[in-house]
Design a protein around this motif. Structure first.
Motif, short mmCIF file in Angstrom:
data_model
loop_
_atom_site.label_atom_id
_atom_site.label_comp_id
_atom_site.label_asym_id
_atom_site.label_seq_id
_atom_site.Cartn_x
_atom_site.Cartn_y
_atom_site.Cartn_z
N GLU A 211 9.45 14.15 -3.03
CA GLU A 211 9.54 13.18 -4.12
C GLU A 211 8.14 12.88 -4.66
OE1 GLU A 211 9.60 9.33 -1.09
OE2 GLU A 211 11.17 9.61 -2.57
N LYS A 212 8.11 12.35 -5.88
CA LYS A 212 6.85 11.98 -6.49
C LYS A 212 6.32 10.71 -5.87
CE LYS A 212 8.02 14.04 -10.96
NZ LYS A 212 8.22 13.79 -12.42
N SER A 213 5.00 10.59 -5.86
CA SER A 213 4.36 9.38 -5.33
C SER A 213 3.18 9.03 -6.22
CB SER A 213 3.90 9.59 -3.89
OG SER A 213 2.88 10.56 -3.83
N LEU A 214 2.76 7.77 -6.14
CA LEU A 214 1.63 7.33 -6.95
C LEU A 214 0.35 8.07 -6.59
CD1 LEU A 214 2.31 3.48 -6.87
CD2 LEU A 214 2.84 5.07 -8.72
N ARG A 215 0.16 8.35 -5.32
CA ARG A 215 -1.06 9.02 -4.89
C ARG A 215 -0.98 10.53 -5.05
NH1 ARG A 215 -3.57 11.05 -0.19
NH2 ARG A 215 -1.60 10.92 0.95
N GLY A 216 0.15 11.11 -4.71
CA GLY A 216 0.26 12.57 -4.74
C GLY A 216 0.60 13.14 -6.10
N SER A 217 1.20 12.35 -6.98
CA SER A 217 1.60 12.85 -8.30
C SER A 217 1.03 11.95 -9.40
CB SER A 217 3.12 12.91 -8.42
OG SER A 217 3.70 13.61 -7.34
N SER A 218 -0.25 11.61 -9.26
CA SER A 218 -0.86 10.65 -10.20
C SER A 218 -0.89 11.19 -11.63
CB SER A 218 -2.28 10.31 -9.75
OG SER A 218 -3.08 11.47 -9.66
N GLN A 219 -1.13 12.49 -11.81
CA GLN A 219 -1.19 13.04 -13.15
C GLN A 219 0.19 13.04 -13.81
OE1 GLN A 219 -3.87 13.94 -15.04
NE2 GLN A 219 -2.28 14.05 -16.61
N GLU A 220 1.22 13.41 -13.06
CA GLU A 220 2.57 13.40 -13.61
C GLU A 220 3.01 11.98 -13.97
OE1 GLU A 220 5.29 15.42 -11.07
OE2 GLU A 220 3.94 17.08 -10.67
N ILE A 221 2.68 11.02 -13.13
CA ILE A 221 3.04 9.63 -13.41
C ILE A 221 2.26 9.10 -14.60
CG2 ILE A 221 2.97 7.29 -12.47
CD1 ILE A 221 3.61 8.50 -9.75
N ILE A 241 -3.40 8.84 -27.00
CA ILE A 241 -3.94 10.19 -26.79
C ILE A 241 -3.87 10.59 -25.33
CG2 ILE A 241 -6.01 11.64 -27.03
CD1 ILE A 241 -6.82 9.87 -29.38
N ASP A 242 -4.19 9.67 -24.44
CA ASP A 242 -4.19 10.03 -23.02
C ASP A 242 -4.13 8.75 -22.19
OD1 ASP A 242 -4.23 11.55 -20.78
OD2 ASP A 242 -6.37 12.04 -20.82
N VAL A 243 -3.57 8.88 -20.98
CA VAL A 243 -3.53 7.80 -20.00
C VAL A 243 -4.00 8.37 -18.67
CG1 VAL A 243 -2.09 6.16 -18.74
CG2 VAL A 243 -1.65 6.57 -21.17
N ARG A 244 -4.90 7.68 -18.01
CA ARG A 244 -5.42 8.12 -16.72
C ARG A 244 -5.43 6.95 -15.74
NH1 ARG A 244 -4.66 12.45 -18.20
NH2 ARG A 244 -6.05 14.24 -18.43
N ILE A 245 -4.96 7.21 -14.51
CA ILE A 245 -5.03 6.22 -13.45
C ILE A 245 -6.43 6.25 -12.85
CG2 ILE A 245 -4.13 5.55 -11.20
CD1 ILE A 245 -1.44 6.70 -12.00
N THR A 246 -7.13 5.12 -12.92
CA THR A 246 -8.52 5.06 -12.46
C THR A 246 -8.67 4.37 -11.11
OG1 THR A 246 -8.82 3.00 -13.72
CG2 THR A 246 -9.40 5.08 -14.81
N HIS A 247 -7.70 3.58 -10.72
CA HIS A 247 -7.80 2.86 -9.44
C HIS A 247 -6.42 2.81 -8.80
CE1 HIS A 247 -9.18 -0.09 -6.47
NE2 HIS A 247 -8.05 -0.72 -6.68
#
Length: 329
Positions: A211-221, A241-247
């Protein structure tokens, strides 16, 4: 079912006049008005015109002077990647997005609810300066830094998550008309999307790992966040344009407990690898001894040998060998 009323405001591009041409015309009108205002009394003092004609010249000069001032108010300068949205007597008039020097209807007023209001600023030295109202809308690519916020993941664990959003205004008309303040609107929608998305996934993958997870699938999320945020702000004329998880981290109150759990899981995984390797090495040793007829061992001696080898291979510390100078039987 009643159809929802569309919030989309059709953009109308203004074909404004050349600013330099209208600057010349305004200056000519101003000079003509000033000349008539001065010429009336001068000619009257020289008895070249009557009092009535003098009044007409002065009145005409005042009118031309006022007209020139009004014409000057219609001059607008637009820099690259900027736009101006105009309203005329409470109704949408049009938009200018191309950089240049223009003249528009001087009775039009620019709309920008996010701009700074005009006012007075007092510096440290006691000087007072006038701050003009910011009416231009930036079309440049901008970054929204969404500060880290505490949310619960799918399993109910409190986690801290933060993201940045790369965005820009593509339709300034919708940005200033459809929403009250498009910058605040984007920030609030970004907070809501991050919270809702984080609640749908666990922080880390389960033992199955399917399954997807916040840590393992950060780019997909992050891609999912981008699509949902774009859907929310499309009526505000904004392009994501883009969204990136920074923390991304566990909340401080459970961080130590989760760290111990991760350490325990890592130790268990390491021990499993060690045991698997030790068993293989013991099996190989027994096979080599039997294959080469080096020594014949009964079941009891094989069990003792296996036990000794497993202790040596799986122990945390180096084994202390004991030399047996007698017979093993």
């Amino acid at each position: 079912m009643e159809a929802k009323e569309s919030l989309i405001q059709e953009e109308r591009i203004i074909h404004a006049l050349n600013g330099f041409l209208m600057l010349f015309v305004s200056t000519v009108v101003l000079i003509a008005g000033t000349a008539l205002f001065i010429a009336g009394p001068v000619f009257y003092s020289m008895d070249r015109v009557s009092g009535g004609l003098c009044g007409v010249l002065v009145t005409l000069g005042i009118i031309l002077f006022v007209v020139a001032i009004i014409l000057y108010c219609g001059l607008k300068i637009l820099n690259p990647n900027e736009a101006l949205v105009f309203a005329l007597f409470g109704k949408y008039y049009g938009t200018i997005k191309k950089s240049g020097y223009y003249w528009v209807n001087p009775f039009c007023s620019a709309i920008n609810p996010t701009g700074n209001k005009a006012g007075f600023t007092v510096s440290a030295g006691g000087r007072t300066s006038v701050t003009p109202a910011a009416k231009k809308i930036s079309l440049k690519t901008m970054t929204l830094d969404n500060a880290k916020q505490k949310v619960n993941d799918e399993l109910g664990n409190p986690v801290e998550i933060g993201a940045i959003v790369i965005w820009k205004v593509v339709n300034p008309t919708q940005a200033v008309i459809n929403v009250e303040n498009y910058k605040n609107y984007l920030s609030i929608q970004c907070d809501a999307i991050i919270r809702n998305t984080a609640r749908m996934y666990p922080y880390d993958t389960s033992e199955k790992g399917d399954e997807k997870s916040l840590r393992g699938s950060s780019q997909e999320i992050a891609d999912i966040m981008q699509l949902e945020l774009q859907e929310k702000v499309k009526d505000a004329g904004i392009q994501i344009i883009d969204v990136r998880i920074t923390h991304l981290a566990y909340a401080p109150e459970i961080a130590s407990a989760m760290l111990q759990r991760q350490q325990a899981a890592a130790i268990i995984d390491a021990r499993q690898k060690i045991v698997e390797g030790a068993v293989g090495m013991v099996q190989m040793a027994l096979d080599k001894l039997n294959e080469n007829d080096i020594v014949e061992l009964d079941e009891e001696r094989k069990a003792a040998m296996v036990s000794n080898l497993l202790v040596v291979l799986c122990g945390n510390k180096d084994a202390q060998p004991i030399v047996n100078s007698g017979t093993i039987y």
